[in-house]
Each structure stands twice: as structure tokens, then as C-alpha cells.
Design a protein around this motif. Structure first.
Motif, PDB file in Angstrom:
ATOM      1  N   VAL A  79       0.879  -1.183   0.000  1.00 19.31           N
ATOM      2  CA  VAL A  79       0.000   0.000   0.000  1.00 19.31           C
ATOM      3  C   VAL A  79       0.911   1.227   0.000  1.00 19.31           C
ATOM      4  CG1 VAL A  79      -1.975   1.125   1.072  1.00 19.31           C
ATOM      5  CG2 VAL A  79      -1.617  -1.314   1.426  1.00 19.31           C
ATOM      6  N   SER A  80       1.533   1.498  -1.129  1.00 18.78           N
ATOM      7  CA  SER A  80       2.499   2.589  -1.186  1.00 18.78           C
ATOM      8  C   SER A  80       1.782   3.936  -1.214  1.00 18.78           C
ATOM      9  CB  SER A  80       3.383   2.456  -2.431  1.00 18.78           C
ATOM     10  OG  SER A  80       2.668   2.849  -3.581  1.00 18.78           O
ATOM     11  N   VAL A  81       2.543   4.956  -0.846  1.00 16.49           N
ATOM     12  CA  VAL A  81       1.995   6.306  -0.859  1.00 16.49           C
ATOM     13  C   VAL A  81       1.575   6.695  -2.273  1.00 16.49           C
ATOM     14  CG1 VAL A  81       4.247   7.414  -1.191  1.00 16.49           C
ATOM     15  CG2 VAL A  81       2.397   8.677  -0.108  1.00 16.49           C
ATOM     16  N   PHE A  82       2.254   6.144  -3.279  1.00 19.16           N
ATOM     17  CA  PHE A  82       1.935   6.515  -4.660  1.00 19.16           C
ATOM     18  C   PHE A  82       0.706   5.771  -5.176  1.00 19.16           C
ATOM     19  CE2 PHE A  82       6.370   7.538  -3.992  1.00 19.16           C
ATOM     20  CZ  PHE A  82       6.393   8.858  -4.420  1.00 19.16           C
ATOM     21  N   THR A  83       0.376   4.646  -4.579  1.00 17.18           N
ATOM     22  CA  THR A  83      -0.905   3.987  -4.854  1.00 17.18           C
ATOM     23  C   THR A  83      -2.037   4.802  -4.235  1.00 17.18           C
ATOM     24  OG1 THR A  83       0.171   1.820  -4.815  1.00 17.18           O
ATOM     25  CG2 THR A  83      -2.216   1.846  -4.601  1.00 17.18           C
ATOM     26  N   LYS A  84      -1.771   5.323  -3.042  1.00 16.15           N
ATOM     27  CA  LYS A  84      -2.779   6.137  -2.355  1.00 16.15           C
ATOM     28  C   LYS A  84      -3.086   7.415  -3.145  1.00 16.15           C
ATOM     29  CE  LYS A  84      -1.680   4.713   2.383  1.00 16.15           C
ATOM     30  NZ  LYS A  84      -1.186   5.193   3.711  1.00 16.15           N
ATOM     31  N   ILE A  85      -2.075   7.942  -3.864  1.00 16.60           N
ATOM     32  CA  ILE A  85      -2.293   9.164  -4.656  1.00 16.60           C
ATOM     33  C   ILE A  85      -3.358   8.920  -5.708  1.00 16.60           C
ATOM     34  CG2 ILE A  85      -1.243  10.736  -6.333  1.00 16.60           C
ATOM     35  CD1 ILE A  85       1.408  10.337  -4.793  1.00 16.60           C
ATOM     36  N   ALA A  86      -3.250   7.761  -6.395  1.00 15.77           N
ATOM     37  CA  ALA A  86      -4.234   7.429  -7.423  1.00 15.77           C
ATOM     38  C   ALA A  86      -5.628   7.308  -6.817  1.00 15.77           C
ATOM     39  CB  ALA A  86      -3.830   6.132  -8.127  1.00 15.77           C
ATOM     40  N   ASP A  87      -5.729   6.701  -5.644  1.00 22.73           N
ATOM     41  CA  ASP A  87      -7.027   6.560  -4.980  1.00 22.73           C
ATOM     42  C   ASP A  87      -7.601   7.933  -4.610  1.00 22.73           C
ATOM     43  OD1 ASP A  87      -6.748   3.833  -5.178  1.00 22.73           O
ATOM     44  OD2 ASP A  87      -5.979   3.577  -3.136  1.00 22.73           O
ATOM     45  N   THR A  88      -6.720   8.809  -4.107  1.00 24.09           N
ATOM     46  CA  THR A  88      -7.166  10.147  -3.704  1.00 24.09           C
ATOM     47  C   THR A  88      -7.636  10.948  -4.920  1.00 24.09           C
ATOM     48  OG1 THR A  88      -5.557  10.105  -1.899  1.00 24.09           O
ATOM     49  CG2 THR A  88      -6.494  12.235  -2.454  1.00 24.09           C
ATOM     50  N   GLU A  96       6.349   2.422  -8.369  1.00 26.24           N
ATOM     51  CA  GLU A  96       5.524   2.695  -9.547  1.00 26.24           C
ATOM     52  C   GLU A  96       4.537   3.827  -9.236  1.00 26.24           C
ATOM     53  OE1 GLU A  96       2.142   0.381 -12.046  1.00 26.24           O
ATOM     54  OE2 GLU A  96       4.084  -0.659 -11.914  1.00 26.24           O
ATOM     55  N   PHE A  97       4.437   4.770 -10.192  1.00 27.11           N
ATOM     56  CA  PHE A  97       3.543   5.910 -10.028  1.00 27.11           C
ATOM     57  C   PHE A  97       2.889   6.213 -11.366  1.00 27.11           C
ATOM     58  CE2 PHE A  97       3.243  10.755  -9.854  1.00 27.11           C
ATOM     59  CZ  PHE A  97       2.029  10.731  -9.177  1.00 27.11           C
ATOM     60  N   LEU A  98       1.566   6.084 -11.424  1.00 27.56           N
ATOM     61  CA  LEU A  98       0.777   6.352 -12.624  1.00 27.56           C
ATOM     62  C   LEU A  98       1.331   5.609 -13.847  1.00 27.56           C
ATOM     63  CD1 LEU A  98       0.003  10.181 -12.231  1.00 27.56           C
ATOM     64  CD2 LEU A  98      -1.328   8.209 -11.453  1.00 27.56           C
ATOM     65  N   PHE A 111       9.605   5.016 -10.981  1.00 27.28           N
ATOM     66  CA  PHE A 111      10.466   6.158 -10.665  1.00 27.28           C
ATOM     67  C   PHE A 111      11.400   5.796  -9.513  1.00 27.28           C
ATOM     68  CE2 PHE A 111       6.833   8.091 -12.714  1.00 27.28           C
ATOM     69  CZ  PHE A 111       7.370   9.135 -13.457  1.00 27.28           C
ATOM     70  N   GLU A 112      12.563   6.442  -9.492  1.00 27.39           N
ATOM     71  CA  GLU A 112      13.457   6.374  -8.342  1.00 27.39           C
ATOM     72  C   GLU A 112      13.096   7.521  -7.408  1.00 27.39           C
ATOM     73  OE1 GLU A 112      18.181   6.742  -7.089  1.00 27.39           O
ATOM     74  OE2 GLU A 112      17.620   6.671  -9.209  1.00 27.39           O
ATOM     75  N   CYS A 119       8.851  17.112  -6.555  1.00 24.10           N
ATOM     76  CA  CYS A 119       9.328  17.479  -7.886  1.00 24.10           C
ATOM     77  C   CYS A 119       9.479  16.216  -8.728  1.00 24.10           C
ATOM     78  CB  CYS A 119      10.664  18.216  -7.779  1.00 24.10           C
ATOM     79  SG  CYS A 119      11.503  18.444  -9.363  1.00 24.10           S
ATOM     80  N   LEU A 120       8.932  16.208  -9.949  1.00 28.08           N
ATOM     81  CA  LEU A 120       9.006  15.038 -10.835  1.00 28.08           C
ATOM     82  C   LEU A 120       9.908  15.330 -12.018  1.00 28.08           C
ATOM     83  CD1 LEU A 120       6.226  12.596 -11.696  1.00 28.08           C
ATOM     84  CD2 LEU A 120       7.441  13.641 -13.612  1.00 28.08           C
ATOM     85  N   ASP A 121      10.877  14.443 -12.266  1.00 24.48           N
ATOM     86  CA  ASP A 121      11.804  14.550 -13.402  1.00 24.48           C
ATOM     87  C   ASP A 121      11.488  13.390 -14.339  1.00 24.48           C
ATOM     88  OD1 ASP A 121      13.855  14.659 -15.203  1.00 24.48           O
ATOM     89  OD2 ASP A 121      15.465  14.768 -13.713  1.00 24.48           O
TER      90      ASP A 121
END
Length: 657
Positions: free
Chosen positions: A449-458, A553-555, A559-560, A574-576
Motif C-alpha cells: 500500500v504505497s503512498v503513490f498507490t494512495k495518490i491514485a485513490d485520492t 511505480e507511479f501512474l 520512478f526512483e 518534484c518530478l523529473d
């Protein structure tokens, strides 16, 4: 030879069977009671010998033996020890024997007693006696299926434990002894006794090793090289434990311990720690073979397996005697779990060195001494010299409303109550640090349950599509709107700490706790906790790997993730896209205010803010949402978050300078 079984017996068989099974509900408790009988009978050693292929066992001791008068007392007064008022004995007279013989279908008891130097032989067909249809019969029905003789018998013809094995292990055959030979044991009991009932070692539900369990309950000497002793750094305490556990000392140690005892007004008294040597042997030969002479294995006192990195120094161990002199004790403690398994309770109470019960009997209403999680931080053994006054029927049950028991528990609370409160305070302080600083960084890396999975849910709850082409569009606008100054690998927190000349960094030091980032701590998920009792604070050391980069994994893209040191007024994210990196600035005003665990909400709001367009109205709405949702998300007081964030910022600023 004439059968002389003419003892007076007056109790019904069904009652004896029921009481015996309730008191000694397992094979372990039955054998423990046999050992207690032997020690009451002045034995110095006890042998459990298992004849595997003939489904029988021999229980042998070198006590004073059983005379005809003793048998008369046993059978005519079975259970007179139910009230446990006899302060000199450890067993329930008669009931223990009647329970032990129920292990098999036939029992042969050979005994030579000191009193008249006679050898007696008692044979009981227990399989017939304890049949269900006989439960209403008086126990004198036992006469029909029993024989008693006073005669010389050939033990080697009756017993799997041959005389030469006794001589080999104990130099000579005892002048007096008692041997209980139990035949016709169920195969499952044999498997239990030999350890063959254990399932796969990796199974969480495997049966406890019978021998290990036996060692927990019996009054055994500890092995001088036991791992527990190596963990005690307090030399006086180590000497005290060695002395009371009857471990041989050299002259220098003996001199030191004598001075220590004199100073502390201890008396060397075995009524607290009296032991008996217990040996075990297994005969694997087939039914026709004569057993060979065997070396028996000695059982040693059981101590729990303590965690490898735990040691107990001065101040971490309590030992002594209760004010009324009823019991001696030792207690070791730490600021974290000290045992590899937390199933073993923190308190082990012993009556004349027989285990009575562990901590759960001290958890009745107001009588709670140590409760979870603190009972995994301590290990204590209490050696009572006389619990018979308030034990009822079995050593596993207590009379809660007796004055004796209440006094016993009151003494425990007086001894350990303050320590309980002190450890509870340390635990609360540690929990505060874990909740507000350590756990939020660990939770971000949770792959399930990564923070980046939670972003998609939010985003979904905000009715913002983040799949397929929409996801690619979001990544593109985040890249275009990112603060380019944050894309700076030289500000990487982990690298800054790792490349510093220092090995440790003081994150915070206040009246509650001291938190140190320590390069020697290699596991990012663990922290080392020690107690500073002088200053009443807990010292917590964490690994710099808490801030190490990781991939997530994000969207739809991998990503590192990098933590960087930047200013409070800079963005927190910040996203690169070109280099597949995400930079997180935990010192951003919102993230430092509501902790890093607020990151998924912060990023989701940033995405919504960019998509709808930056206006005065949306800027105000963004601020309102960050404050409202931040307060909802926050697990601890924001002031505590700011403290840790400021401490880390100061450390990194010093390194950069």
C-alpha cells in the motif's frame, strides 16, 4: 507367592480418574508430578527411559523407596493433599501416582525402601480398572486387577532400563529406589515423548518439543555455559545467580559471592532453589533385543532464547528477596523485546523451583503487574519457598480471594510496580518517536500500500482520471510545473549522511528522548533503544538508510524516489520525467507540519491545483484543503513533527556547510 494387596481404599474410580485428568491434563504434567513425588521422597536424580518399540517407559529415582506402610497411606488417603497444606511436599499425595499410572494399560512398580531394606513389587492392570463401565465402582475394585508382593525381583527382566545403564551413569546402583514401569502406552504418547510428533520446523503451528517443555517446568540446574549468563554484564548479579542456581564457582568467585551475600544479608538456603537432576534415554532396539548400556542425557534448566543483541548491565537487572522472605527473584529488562519468542510470558513463578505458571495468572482485574507490550520487555523468575498454603488442587490454579495470595501479589506490585510505570513511560516516549518520525518514512516504502498507490485513490475521489492517457498527461504537467532547483542530486539526504566524516548525528535531545542517526545501524526497519534511567529518557538510534532511495511505480511508470534537503518555502515534490526520478523535500512547510505521511494528499492536491489552473481562488482553496486534510491525516502533534524536521534540517545544513 501370596498376593498381599489388602490396602483400604474408599474412593470411586470415576472420581479419581476425573480429578487426576483435571489436575494433570497432559503427559507433561503427569511426569512433572512424578518428579515432584520423587523429590519429596528424597531422590537426587530421576530418569525417564523410553522403550520406543515396546511402547513402554520407565520412571526411575534413587529416593528412599516406598514401603508397605507408604502404599497403605497412598491408597487409603488418596488426595489428602488436595488442600496443599503440607509445607514440606511438592506433590499431591496419591493423586500424582494414580494419574501417572493412567498413561498406559499396565503398571509395574518396583521399590526398595530405606526403612526396612525390603523390595516390593506392585502390578496394576490399569487398562481394565479404568474402563468406562467401572467408573461407579469403589476404588477397592483395584484389588481385582492388582498384585502386591514383597520379594526379590529381577529388574532386568521387567525393565528396559538395565542395571548396568544405572551404574554407567551414576557409578553405582542405589541402595534404595523406586521404578514405575508403564506398559501399553499409546503410540501418540511415545511419539510425543521422543519428539516424533513435531511437524515441519517452518510451520507456525508445530507442537512444542516435549523435552523443552519438560525443562521449563522441572527444578533443574542451569548449564554453566547457558547463553543467558553471558548476557548479564553485572558481575554481582551474575555471581548471585550462579550461587543460587548451584553452579560450581572457583575460589575467587566464591570469595566474592560470600562478601556480596554478607553485605546484602542473603542466606544460602535451598528451600528457594532446591533442584533434582533429571535424565532421559531412549531405547530404539527391536522387541527381541536386550537393551544396550546407554549414556543418559541430562536435562538442564530452561531459559528463553534472548535476542542476540540484548545484554543486561547494571541497572537492567533486579534481584533479591521479598521483605517477608517468602520468595527470591531476579528480573532483567530492556527497552525493547528481549526474547526471540514473545510467547513465553514475562513472569515465571516457581514453587520450590517447580514452575507454577507464567504471567497470565497475574492478569486478573487490579492484580495486573506487567501488561502488554511491557511483558515482552522483561523476564523474571520468582522462587517461592512455600506456595502450598494458597495453592488449590493443582499448581496451575490459585485461590484469588485468599489473604496469602493477595499478600503475594501485593509484594510483587511493591517490588515491580514502579518499574512497570517507568517502562511504560519509556515505551510511550519510544512510540512517540516511532509514530511521528520513523514509521512515516517506512510507510512510504510499503510496496503493498504505497503512498503513490494512495495518490491514485485520492485523485479518484476528486473525480480526476489518472489512467492511460490521462496518467501520461498528469505526469507531463507535473514535470513541466516542477521547481527545477529541486532536481539536485547533491542535496540527496542519504548521500549527505553517508559521505559525512561523522558516524552518528544527534537529531534531537530533550527531556523525553535522545534520537541519534547512527551509521552502525544497518537495517532501515530497526532502531536500537536503550534506557537512560539516570535522566529518565530513552535513547533511540536509527539508520541513515531510513532516507535511502528506492523505486516505486507511479501512474504506470517506475520512478526512483529521492529525499533531498531544501528550504521550507520550496515545494515538497518534484518530478523529473526524463530521468524517471521523483524528488521529495520533507522540509517543505506543509510536509514538515503534518509529517511525511501526509505526502499522498499533498501530491494529489498539487495535481488538482495544476490541472484546474493557478488563480487566487484556487490558491486559497489549495491552502484550505492542505490544512483541513493535513489535520485529519496527522497522527501526532505537529509541534513534535517540527522538532524532528528541524533537527534533521540542522544536521544536513552543518554537513553542507
Amino acid at each position: 507367592m501370596e498376593n498381599n494387596f489388602n490396602f483400604d481404599v474408599h474412593t470411586k474410580l470415576g472420581i479419581i480418574k476425573t480429578i487426576g485428568q483435571s489436575i494433570y491434563s497432559s503427559e507433561l504434567l503427569k511426569i512433572r508430578e512424578a518428579v515432584a513425588n520423587s523429590r519429596d521422597n528424597e531422590a537426587t536424580y530421576f530418569v525417564i527411559y523410553i522403550d520406543k518399540n515396546n511402547n513402554r517407559i520407565s520412571l526411575f529415582d534413587n529416593g528412599k523407596g516406598i514401603s508397605k506402610d507408604d502404599y497403605d497411606k497412598i491408597f487409603s488417603n488418596i488426595g489428602y493433599g488436595l488442600s496443599k497444606k503440607d509445607k514440606l511436599t511438592n506433590s499431591y499425595f496419591g493423586l500424582g501416582l494414580m494419574s501417572v499410572i493412567q498413561l498406559g494399560s499396565k503398571v509395574k512398580i518396583v521399590s526398595k525402601n530405606k526403612k526396612d531394606n525390603k523390595t516390593s513389587y506392585l502390578e496394576i492392570n490399569t487398562g481394565e480398572i479404568f474402563k468406562e463401565e467401572n467408573e461407579d465402582k469403589n476404588i477397592d475394585y483395584i484389588k481385582k486387577f492388582s498384585s502386591y508382593f514383597e520379594k526379590n525381583v529381577n529388574r532386568n527382566e521387567l525393565s528396559p532400563l538395565i542395571e548396568d545403564t544405572i551404574k554407567e551413569n551414576f557409578k553405582e546402583f542405589p541402595l534404595s529406589y523406586t521404578e514405575i514401569i508403564i506398559e501399553g502406552l499409546d503410540e501418540n504418547i511415545i511419539k510425543l515423548l521422543t519428539g516424533e510428533n513435531k511437524t515441519d520446523e517452518k510451520s507456525e503451528n508445530k507442537d512444542e518439543d516435549f523435552e523443552l517443555e519438560l525443562c521449563k517446568y522441572l527444578p533443574l540446574k542451569p548449564h554453566k555455559n547457558d547463553d543467558f549468563f553471558s548476557k548479564i554484564k553485572d558481575e554481582k548479579a551474575k555471581l548471585w545467580l550462579k550461587k543460587n542456581f548451584s553452579i560450581e564457582l572457583d575460589k575467587a568467585e566464591q570469595k566474592s559471592i560470600n562478601k556480596f551475600f554478607k553485605k546484602c544479608e542473603f542466606k544460602d538456603n535451598d528451600e528457594y532453589f532446591k533442584t533434582i537432576d533429571v535424565y532421559i534415554g531412549i531405547n530404539y532396539s527391536d522387541k527381541k533385543s536386550i537393551p544396550n548400556v546407554q549414556k543418559l542425557r541430562k536435562l538442564w534448566k530452561y531459559f528463553p532464547k534472548f535476542n542476540t543483541d540484548i545484554s543486561f548491565d547494571t541497572g537492567d537487572i533486579l534481584y533479591g528477596k521479598s521483605q517477608d522472605g517468602d520468595f527470591k527473584y531476579f528480573l532483567v529488562f530492556s527497552s525493547e523485546d528481549i526474547r526471540e519468542s514473545t510467547n513465553a510470558s514475562g513472569f515465571w513463578v516457581r514453587n520450590k523451583n517447580f514452575l507454577v505458571k507464567s504471567n497470565d495468572h497475574l492478569r486478573r482485574g487490579k492484580f495486573q503487574i506487567f501488561t502488554k507490550p511491557l511483558d515482552t520487555w522483561i523476564f523474571s523468575e520468582i522462587y517461592h519457598k512455600d506456595m502450598n498454603g494458597f495453592l488449590v488442587v493443582t499448581r496451575d490454579e490459585y485461590v484469588w480471594n485468599t489473604n496469602e495470595f493477595r499478600n503475594f501479589v501485593r509484594n510483587l506490585k511493591n517490588l515491580f510496580g514502579n518499574l512497570d510505570e517507568e517502562l511504560r513511560g519509556y515505551w510511550d516516549k519510544t512510540k512517540e518517536v516511532k509514530n511521528s518520525f520513523i514509521d512515516p518514512y517506512l510507510e512510504i516504502k510499503n510496496t503493498k500500500v504505497s503512498v503513490f498507490t494512495k495518490i491514485a485513490d485520492t485523485l479518484g475521489k476528486m473525480n480526476i482520471d489518472c489512467h492511460g492517457e490521462s496518467a501520461e498527461e498528469i505526469l507531463k504537467i507535473l514535470d513541466e510545473n516542477s521547481d527545477q532547483s529541486l532536481k539536485d542530486n547533491s542535496k540527496n539526504i542519504y548521500n549527505l549522511l553517508l559521505n559525512s566524516d561523522k558516524d552518528e548525528f544527534l537529531l534531537i535531545d530533550n527531556e523525553k528522548y535522545k534520537v541519534i542517526i547512527d551509521k552502525k545501524i544497518k537495517d532501515e526497519k530497526s532502531c536500537e533503544k536503550t534506557i537512560d534511567r539516570d535522566n529518565q529518557k530513552v535513547i533511540i538510534r536509527v539508520s541513515p538508510k531510513l532516507f535511502v532511495g528506492y523505486k516505486m511505480e507511479f501512474l504506470g511508470k517506475t520512478f526512483e524516489i529521492c529525499y533531498i534537503k531544501d528550504e521550507i518555502n520550496k515545494n515538497g515534490f518534484c518530478l523529473d520525467l526524463a530521468n524517471a526520478k521523483i524528488f521529495i523535500n520533507p522540509f517543505n512547510c506543509d510536509l514538515s507540519k503534518y509529517s511525511i505521511s501526509f505526502l499522498h494528499i499533498y501530491i494529489a492536491i498539487e495535481i488538482a491545483y495544476i490541472k484546474v489552473g493557478k488563480t487566487d481562488e484556487t490558491t486559497n482553496m489549495r491552502k484550505y484543503l492542505l490544512d483541513f486534510l493535513g489535520l485529519e491525516c496527522m497522527k501526532t502533534n505537529p509541534e513534535k513533527i517540527n522538532i524532528f524536521s528541524k533537527g534533521l534540517s540542522d544536521i544536513l545544513s552543518d554537513i553542507i556547510v
